[in-house]
Design an enzyme around this catalytic site. Structure first.
Site, PDB file in Angstrom:
ATOM      1  N   SER A 114      13.876 -17.215  18.367  1.00  0.00           N
ATOM      2  CA  SER A 114      14.705 -18.341  19.174  1.00  0.00           C
ATOM      3  C   SER A 114      14.156 -19.832  18.678  1.00  0.00           C
ATOM      4  O   SER A 114      13.184 -19.831  17.974  1.00  0.00           O
ATOM      5  CB  SER A 114      14.086 -18.227  20.640  1.00  0.00           C
ATOM      6  OG  SER A 114      12.807 -18.481  20.505  1.00  0.00           O
ATOM      7  N   HIS A 137      -3.695   0.345 -11.146  1.00  0.00           N
ATOM      8  CA  HIS A 137      -4.086  -1.099 -10.816  1.00  0.00           C
ATOM      9  C   HIS A 137      -5.271  -1.517 -12.044  1.00  0.00           C
ATOM     10  O   HIS A 137      -5.724  -0.462 -12.598  1.00  0.00           O
ATOM     11  CB  HIS A 137      -4.997  -0.701  -9.567  1.00  0.00           C
ATOM     12  CG  HIS A 137      -5.745  -2.001  -8.911  1.00  0.00           C
ATOM     13  ND1 HIS A 137      -5.130  -3.359  -8.931  1.00  0.00           N
ATOM     14  CD2 HIS A 137      -6.772  -2.038  -8.292  1.00  0.00           C
ATOM     15  CE1 HIS A 137      -5.749  -4.088  -8.470  1.00  0.00           C
ATOM     16  NE2 HIS A 137      -6.910  -3.449  -8.055  1.00  0.00           N
ATOM     17  N   GLN A 171     -13.732   5.004 -11.524  1.00  0.00           N
ATOM     18  CA  GLN A 171     -12.855   5.447 -12.459  1.00  0.00           C
ATOM     19  C   GLN A 171     -13.838   5.273 -13.531  1.00  0.00           C
ATOM     20  O   GLN A 171     -13.835   5.826 -14.688  1.00  0.00           O
ATOM     21  CB  GLN A 171     -11.934   4.259 -12.632  1.00  0.00           C
ATOM     22  CG  GLN A 171     -10.757   4.610 -11.649  1.00  0.00           C
ATOM     23  CD  GLN A 171      -9.488   3.639 -11.871  1.00  0.00           C
ATOM     24  OE1 GLN A 171      -9.599   2.829 -12.681  1.00  0.00           O
ATOM     25  NE2 GLN A 171      -8.437   3.729 -11.090  1.00  0.00           N
TER      26      GLN A 171
HETATM   27  P1  NAD Z   1      -7.286   8.044  -3.278  1.00  0.00           P
HETATM   28  O1  NAD Z   1      -8.542   7.763  -2.789  1.00  0.00           O
HETATM   29  O2  NAD Z   1      -6.098   8.169  -2.260  1.00  0.00           O
HETATM   30  O3  NAD Z   1      -7.199   9.390  -4.005  1.00  0.00           O
HETATM   31  C1  NAD Z   1      -8.417   9.543  -4.981  1.00  0.00           C
HETATM   32  C2  NAD Z   1      -8.076  11.050  -5.423  1.00  0.00           C
HETATM   33  O4  NAD Z   1      -9.268  11.010  -6.835  1.00  0.00           O
HETATM   34  C3  NAD Z   1      -8.505  12.094  -4.510  1.00  0.00           C
HETATM   35  O5  NAD Z   1      -7.638  13.316  -5.010  1.00  0.00           O
HETATM   36  C4  NAD Z   1     -10.171  12.283  -4.910  1.00  0.00           C
HETATM   37  O6  NAD Z   1     -10.475  13.798  -4.713  1.00  0.00           O
HETATM   38  C5  NAD Z   1      -9.856  12.045  -6.416  1.00  0.00           C
HETATM   39  N1  NAD Z   1     -11.392  11.717  -6.986  1.00  0.00           N
HETATM   40  C6  NAD Z   1     -12.204  10.960  -6.367  1.00  0.00           C
HETATM   41  N2  NAD Z   1     -13.279  10.639  -7.164  1.00  0.00           N
HETATM   42  C7  NAD Z   1     -13.184  11.691  -8.169  1.00  0.00           C
HETATM   43  C8  NAD Z   1     -14.120  12.119  -8.931  1.00  0.00           C
HETATM   44  N3  NAD Z   1     -15.322  11.543  -9.224  1.00  0.00           N
HETATM   45  N4  NAD Z   1     -13.491  13.068 -10.180  1.00  0.00           N
HETATM   46  C9  NAD Z   1     -12.290  13.303  -9.969  1.00  0.00           C
HETATM   47  N5  NAD Z   1     -11.540  13.207  -8.929  1.00  0.00           N
HETATM   48  C10 NAD Z   1     -11.934  12.382  -8.040  1.00  0.00           C
HETATM   49  O7  NAD Z   1      -6.806   7.000  -4.287  1.00  0.00           O
HETATM   50  P2  NAD Z   1      -5.400   6.173  -4.719  1.00  0.00           P
HETATM   51  O8  NAD Z   1      -5.366   5.043  -3.348  1.00  0.00           O
HETATM   52  O9  NAD Z   1      -4.321   7.046  -4.824  1.00  0.00           O
HETATM   53  O10 NAD Z   1      -5.592   5.166  -5.868  1.00  0.00           O
HETATM   54  C11 NAD Z   1      -5.873   5.656  -7.026  1.00  0.00           C
HETATM   55  C12 NAD Z   1      -5.316   4.306  -7.853  1.00  0.00           C
HETATM   56  O11 NAD Z   1      -4.145   4.055  -7.439  1.00  0.00           O
HETATM   57  C13 NAD Z   1      -6.476   3.222  -7.636  1.00  0.00           C
HETATM   58  O12 NAD Z   1      -6.336   2.407  -9.103  1.00  0.00           O
HETATM   59  C14 NAD Z   1      -5.448   2.266  -6.774  1.00  0.00           C
HETATM   60  O13 NAD Z   1      -6.035   0.978  -7.048  1.00  0.00           O
HETATM   61  C15 NAD Z   1      -4.157   2.608  -7.296  1.00  0.00           C
HETATM   62  N6  NAD Z   1      -3.119   2.046  -6.337  1.00  0.00           N
HETATM   63  C16 NAD Z   1      -3.270   2.902  -5.291  1.00  0.00           C
HETATM   64  C17 NAD Z   1      -2.362   2.540  -4.157  1.00  0.00           C
HETATM   65  C18 NAD Z   1      -2.098   3.374  -2.518  1.00  0.00           C
HETATM   66  O14 NAD Z   1      -1.150   3.190  -2.352  1.00  0.00           O
HETATM   67  N7  NAD Z   1      -3.151   3.931  -2.510  1.00  0.00           N
HETATM   68  C19 NAD Z   1      -1.108   1.572  -4.506  1.00  0.00           C
HETATM   69  C20 NAD Z   1      -1.111   1.102  -5.881  1.00  0.00           C
HETATM   70  C21 NAD Z   1      -2.009   1.370  -6.625  1.00  0.00           C
END
Ligand code: NAD
Ligand code: MG
Length: 353
Positions: free
Chosen positions: A264, A120, A98
């Site tokens: 149980s 998050h 990020q």
């Molecule tokens: P993920 O790893 O599943 O997906 C990340 C996405 O970002 C992918 O599409 C990837 O191609 C893209 N990406 C990666 N690096 C990049 C870059 N440099 N430039 C552009 N795109 C890029 O991620 P996630 O698990 O969905 O997590 C995303 C956020 O959601 C995080 O902050 C995580 O903490 C939060 N979160 C995730 C979950 C979950 O269930 N996975 C639950 C709650 C919160």
């Protein structure tokens, strides 16, 4: 580091929001950029689109998600283009990416009054981003893996979420976040108010102490003890891993009481005795140390430094985990036995818990 005021468990303190509390018009006429199309990104983008909100997905041109998003009928652009065209930017790339994505492709395109949204709080809580003061900074964090956020929405339900406001430049930050939570379906279930610090610290602690660290440690060690004592690995697998779901399902439905009620009396007696023997003051002292590491930022610094080095330790642990006998035994067993719910994931599902 501020010490939160202790809450009495008897007194409800949480503020909850539902469908009627949200005003979706806060997002009408607004373009929402979803940056990243992974677990959360795809679910937020599709749910918002189905809720009638104008969505653009921002990705790297070489990203595998680009075609998937386009095939799903979404507008896709580079991260910079998406950020420039939107008033609300939802940063859903991995936490460790990020800072760079924000600095290089989002910050240059922010205008006063824009909203930056997180699922998050990690990067905000540990001050890894240079946030301009004239934007709104909010969080809508589904308490569910992304695929479930999508699935529930399509069923007409929703995944619960946490909501928080870090910066309110416009005076509408909370209303905007609530409209977004409405758009992804979260207000159908209930949206609970928190802060970036509370969400981040409790999330990290929960995954380390219980959900990902504590539970896997117990499962792995108990399996090893049984197998070393000469019991069949398949039986040890069933006892220590497979049955965990049945217990957790009961707890999920009705708390610890529902579980104690269903097992149980022997299991209940053994559970009280074994639990107290295993999780004692020493374990609680280690849990408190974990929480201290999280709150003073040392855990975050360790993880960021590890990521910067190319994750050697992380990869070593990941490989060791995959090679653990419990994984080999489980894979073979799952091929040979039809599980009650038929759940045999074709590939691992990512689940931030
Ligand atoms: P993920 O790893 O599943 O997906 C990340 C996405 O970002 C992918 O599409 C990837 O191609 C893209 N990406 C990666 N690096 C990049 C870059 N440099 N430039 C552009 N795109 C890029 O991620 P996630 O698990 O969905 O997590 C995303 C956020 O959601 C995080 O902050 C995580 O903490 C939060 N979160 C995730 C979950 C979950 O269930 N996975 C639950 C709650 C919160
Ligand atoms: Mg979590």
């Amino acid at each position: 580091m501020t010490t939160p005021t202790p809450h009495s468990p008897d007194q409800p303190t949480a503020r909850l929001f539902y469908e009627d509390d949200a005003d979706p018009s806060h997002l009408s006429g607004t373009t929402v950029a979803i940056i990243g199309y992974g677990s959360q990104g795809h679910a937020h983008a599709l749910n918002l689109k189905d809720s009638g909100i104008d969505v653009v997905v921002g990705l790297r041109p070489d990203s595998a998600g680009w075609q998937q998003a386009a095939d799903a009928g979404l507008r896709v652009a580079s991260v910079a283009e998406a950020a420039a065209s939107a008033r609300l930017i939802s940063l859903l790339v991995p936490d460790t990416s990020q800072a760079a994505v924000f600095r290089d492709s989002i910050a240059p395109h922010l205008e006063p009054g824009d909203t930056l949204l997180f699922a998050h709080g990690f990067n905000v809580r540990y001050e890894l981003l240079e946030l301009p003061t004239d934007i709104d900074v909010v969080m809508v964090a589904p308490k569910s893996p992304g695929h479930r956020v999508r699935e529930l929405y399509q069923q007409g339900a929703g995944a619960p979420a946490l909501i928080a406001v870090e910066q309110d430049a416009t005076g509408c930050a909370h209303a905007t976040a609530l409209a977004y939570a409405h758009g992804i379906g979260a207000t159908r279930a209930g949206v609970l108010e928190t802060t970036f610090a509370e969400e981040t610290e409790t999330d990290l602690f929960g995954e380390q102490a219980v959900l990902c660290g504590g539970v896997t440690g117990l499962v792995r060690s108990a399996f090893e003890v049984l197998v070393s004592a000469g019991y069949q690995p398949e039986v040890a697998y069933f006892e220590c891993l497979h049955e965990l779901k049945l217990i957790v399902d009961l707890m999920y439905r009705g708390g610890l009481g529902e579980m104690w009620h269903s097992v149980s009396d022997t299991a209940e007696h053994g559970g009280y005795e074994g639990g107290a023997r295993l999780v004692d003051d020493e374990t609680r002292r280690k849990m408190t140390e974990m929480l201290t590491d999280i709150r003073d930022g040392s855990y975050a610094r360790r993880w960021i430094a590890e990521d910067d080095r190319g994750r050697p330790d992380f990869e070593r642990r990941r490989a060791a985990e995959q090679q653990h006998p419990i994984e080999q035994v489980g894979a073979r067993l799952r091929q040979r036995i039809a599980f009650l719910d038929g759940a045999r994931p074709a590939r691992p599902v990512t689940a931030d818990v």
